[in-house]
Scaffold this motif. Sequence first.
Motif, PDB file in Angstrom:
ATOM      1  N   ASP A 240      39.849  55.555  30.929  1.00 53.56           N
ATOM      2  CA  ASP A 240      41.148  54.914  30.624  1.00 53.56           C
ATOM      3  C   ASP A 240      41.929  54.568  31.887  1.00 53.56           C
ATOM      4  N   GLN A 241      41.258  54.668  33.057  1.00 58.01           N
ATOM      5  CA  GLN A 241      41.968  54.338  34.301  1.00 58.01           C
ATOM      6  C   GLN A 241      41.116  53.396  35.140  1.00 58.01           C
ATOM      7  N   ARG A 242      40.787  52.249  34.559  1.00 55.77           N
ATOM      8  CA  ARG A 242      39.918  51.314  35.285  1.00 55.77           C
ATOM      9  C   ARG A 242      40.622  49.971  35.451  1.00 55.77           C
ATOM     10  N   ASP A 243      41.957  50.079  35.758  1.00 59.34           N
ATOM     11  CA  ASP A 243      42.722  48.853  35.981  1.00 59.34           C
ATOM     12  C   ASP A 243      42.555  48.420  37.429  1.00 59.34           C
ATOM     13  N   ILE A 244      42.045  47.226  37.630  1.00 55.23           N
ATOM     14  CA  ILE A 244      41.852  46.717  38.993  1.00 55.23           C
ATOM     15  C   ILE A 244      42.736  45.489  39.186  1.00 55.23           C
ATOM     16  N   VAL A 245      43.361  45.413  40.345  1.00 53.23           N
ATOM     17  CA  VAL A 245      44.153  44.232  40.711  1.00 53.23           C
ATOM     18  C   VAL A 245      43.415  43.533  41.848  1.00 53.23           C
ATOM     19  N   LEU A 246      43.275  42.222  41.735  1.00 52.83           N
ATOM     20  CA  LEU A 246      42.653  41.430  42.804  1.00 52.83           C
ATOM     21  C   LEU A 246      43.674  40.426  43.319  1.00 52.83           C
ATOM     22  N   VAL A 247      44.101  40.609  44.576  1.00 51.15           N
ATOM     23  CA  VAL A 247      45.029  39.651  45.191  1.00 51.15           C
ATOM     24  C   VAL A 247      44.169  38.571  45.832  1.00 51.15           C
ATOM     25  N   LEU A 248      44.126  37.431  45.178  1.00 55.01           N
ATOM     26  CA  LEU A 248      43.197  36.375  45.578  1.00 55.01           C
ATOM     27  C   LEU A 248      43.573  35.759  46.920  1.00 55.01           C
ATOM     28  N   ASP A 249      42.559  35.138  47.518  1.00 58.05           N
ATOM     29  CA  ASP A 249      42.838  34.362  48.727  1.00 58.05           C
ATOM     30  C   ASP A 249      42.488  32.909  48.428  1.00 58.05           C
ATOM     31  N   ASN A 250      41.402  32.419  48.987  1.00 59.85           N
ATOM     32  CA  ASN A 250      41.144  30.980  48.953  1.00 59.85           C
ATOM     33  C   ASN A 250      40.482  30.500  47.661  1.00 59.85           C
ATOM     34  N   ALA A 251      40.851  29.286  47.285  1.00 55.56           N
ATOM     35  CA  ALA A 251      40.213  28.617  46.143  1.00 55.56           C
ATOM     36  C   ALA A 251      38.836  28.140  46.598  1.00 55.56           C
ATOM     37  N   GLY A 252      38.103  27.478  45.696  1.00 57.19           N
ATOM     38  CA  GLY A 252      36.788  26.982  46.085  1.00 57.19           C
ATOM     39  C   GLY A 252      35.725  28.051  45.933  1.00 57.19           C
ATOM     40  N   PHE A 253      34.742  28.037  46.821  1.00 53.96           N
ATOM     41  CA  PHE A 253      33.600  28.943  46.662  1.00 53.96           C
ATOM     42  C   PHE A 253      34.035  30.400  46.780  1.00 53.96           C
ATOM     43  N   GLU A 254      35.018  30.696  47.629  1.00 52.66           N
ATOM     44  CA  GLU A 254      35.471  32.093  47.736  1.00 52.66           C
ATOM     45  C   GLU A 254      35.969  32.586  46.375  1.00 52.66           C
ATOM     46  N   LEU A 255      36.721  31.747  45.682  1.00 52.75           N
ATOM     47  CA  LEU A 255      37.218  32.144  44.346  1.00 52.75           C
ATOM     48  C   LEU A 255      36.050  32.413  43.409  1.00 52.75           C
ATOM     49  N   VAL A 256      35.007  31.596  43.495  1.00 50.96           N
ATOM     50  CA  VAL A 256      33.821  31.808  42.651  1.00 50.96           C
ATOM     51  C   VAL A 256      33.176  33.155  42.964  1.00 50.96           C
ATOM     52  N   THR A 257      33.066  33.465  44.249  1.00 50.96           N
ATOM     53  CA  THR A 257      32.426  34.755  44.613  1.00 50.96           C
ATOM     54  C   THR A 257      33.268  35.921  44.092  1.00 50.96           C
ATOM     55  N   ASP A 258      34.582  35.763  44.140  1.00 54.94           N
ATOM     56  CA  ASP A 258      35.479  36.838  43.659  1.00 54.94           C
ATOM     57  C   ASP A 258      35.331  37.039  42.157  1.00 54.94           C
ATOM     58  N   LEU A 259      35.286  35.926  41.422  1.00 50.54           N
ATOM     59  CA  LEU A 259      35.219  36.037  39.959  1.00 50.54           C
ATOM     60  C   LEU A 259      33.838  36.499  39.499  1.00 50.54           C
ATOM     61  N   CYS A 260      32.808  36.156  40.278  1.00 49.40           N
ATOM     62  CA  CYS A 260      31.452  36.659  39.945  1.00 49.40           C
ATOM     63  C   CYS A 260      31.423  38.174  40.094  1.00 49.40           C
ATOM     64  N   LEU A 261      32.011  38.686  41.164  1.00 47.27           N
ATOM     65  CA  LEU A 261      32.076  40.141  41.357  1.00 47.27           C
ATOM     66  C   LEU A 261      32.849  40.774  40.210  1.00 47.27           C
ATOM     67  N   MET A 262      33.973  40.192  39.860  1.00 50.72           N
ATOM     68  CA  MET A 262      34.815  40.757  38.793  1.00 50.72           C
ATOM     69  C   MET A 262      34.088  40.693  37.437  1.00 50.72           C
ATOM     70  N   MET A 263      33.272  39.676  37.256  1.00 49.12           N
ATOM     71  CA  MET A 263      32.518  39.542  35.991  1.00 49.12           C
ATOM     72  C   MET A 263      31.521  40.686  35.872  1.00 49.12           C
ATOM     73  N   LEU A 264      30.817  40.993  36.964  1.00 55.87           N
ATOM     74  CA  LEU A 264      29.855  42.094  36.915  1.00 55.87           C
ATOM     75  C   LEU A 264      30.584  43.415  36.648  1.00 55.87           C
ATOM     76  N   LEU A 265      31.694  43.649  37.329  1.00 56.77           N
ATOM     77  CA  LEU A 265      32.447  44.897  37.096  1.00 56.77           C
ATOM     78  C   LEU A 265      32.917  44.970  35.648  1.00 56.77           C
ATOM     79  N   THR A 266      33.301  43.822  35.095  1.00 51.19           N
ATOM     80  CA  THR A 266      33.776  43.777  33.700  1.00 51.19           C
ATOM     81  C   THR A 266      32.623  44.061  32.748  1.00 51.19           C
ATOM     82  N   GLU A 267      31.513  43.334  32.924  1.00 46.60           N
ATOM     83  CA  GLU A 267      30.366  43.485  32.011  1.00 46.60           C
ATOM     84  C   GLU A 267      29.746  44.880  32.123  1.00 46.60           C
ATOM     85  N   ALA A 268      29.841  45.482  33.307  1.00 47.41           N
ATOM     86  CA  ALA A 268      29.247  46.815  33.489  1.00 47.41           C
ATOM     87  C   ALA A 268      30.210  47.919  33.047  1.00 47.41           C
TER      88      ALA A 268
END
Length: 436
Positions: A240-268
């Motif tokens: 019940d304590q798995r709240d993660i905050v991501l302070v984003l930086d750059n749009a473009g491919f960096e944003l994709v890499t960030d959301l891919c990481l977050m997707m794996l953490l979410t799905e797992a």
Amino acid sequence: MSEPGPLSASIIGSFSYLTVRDRLPVILTRVIDQLYRERINIIDKYGEAATEGCKEVIGRLSQLKNEIQTNKPLELLEATDPLSPFDDSHVWNRHFEEYISTYEVPPKWFTAPWMYVECFMYARIHESFYLCPALKDFDPFCELKQKAMLESLSATETLAQHVLSVCSSLPSLTQEQLRQHVINLIEISVWGNKCDLSISSGEERNPETDLLVSLDSLRPYILVNHSSSLWQLLVSLPEDQRDIVLVLDNAGFELVTDLCLMMLLTEAGLTTSLTFHVKTRPWFVSDTTRTDLFWTLDTLREKGGACSEIGNKWKKYIEDGQWKVCESSFWTTPIPYSQMSTVDPNLYSQLSKASLIIFKGDLNYRKLTGDLDWPTTTNFEQALRGFCVAPLLVLRTLKGGPVVGMAESQAEDLAATVRDWNTSGEYGVIQLCTFS
Ligand SMILES: O=P(O)(O)OC[C@H]1O[C@](O)(CO)[C@@H](O)[C@@H]1O
Ligand SMILES: [Mn+2]
């Protein structure tokens, strides 16, 4: 130990000096040229009033460029729109008054702290547009950000295929296999940070087609690597304590890499609630605004293939409330994070509820450490100067600004063979502070 002073452009030849002398004027020139070159399309899109607007903005930005190049005292921001939730001219102007009361002279581009003057330029660019009713929502960096994303679609397709296949194999993965996949995506998110357009003054910085194959050869370039402790933190978080905050930086491919990481953490199931922080104004050329985030999702969804699959999934996480998108004007002020609890107690209180805050990129690192001229061996927690709102992780490639937490002689040994190790973007850090 007394604290070092702030980095500033007063040291001729320093990276901050070269940024203010060379890179900031180039960024302004690109915006001016784009306004001139695209003025017909802009008028088509924003109406006749934009004809005068373009001229006004070009005038303001040309004057700003001259102020920088001739090291004039900084001008106060005109109160843009006191009713706007994102009007923060009072923040900048208060900083301005504090500077004068301390130094008895007005802040100048080559003498005031680098953090202040660099952020101030972007606030002045935003103000230049904001003062034109027809152009108040114009993002001068939108074209660059979208072009960079469109040119990264093949790298995105490759990464999307990979992260989808890892997610579909989750039930059969051992804990060690999952750990490796998470660490791989953390490293890819670090290298995604090379695609920052402010360092390149807008020149393209597109990613290699398949970062995955280079991870082993890139790992020695991670100078501080806390990925194992990060994994321990993730797997030890109570359900019940798995709240993660991501302070984003750059749009473009960096944003994709960030959301891919977050997707794996979410799905797992390693996170159950994710909050992304975006910028409320065009910032440091490539930083992500809410508009950029949703344009990226729509672009992926329309692309087809694995891109569409991840775009649809990410859109659904947001629609289902599993992923939240937040914004705060605090992220586009020059204020170091050690002052957040007093300057923006609401944001501080919101962040304090997180189990982990992930900050991306150079600028966040600079604000976390006050952009002071720290010795590289300074303890990371000490450099945070009391900003211990929650366990925090910084993922960044080194493109300028302080680096702390390195081993004795590590920086000196590196500098002996690689002159620009702390500005080239070729090196990075995965730096965790748990305050334990
Ligand atoms: O997008 P990032 O990683 O925050 O990089 C932006 C930073 O990079 C630089 O261009 C060089 O450090 C700075 O001017 C700015 O702080
Ligand atoms: Mn950035």
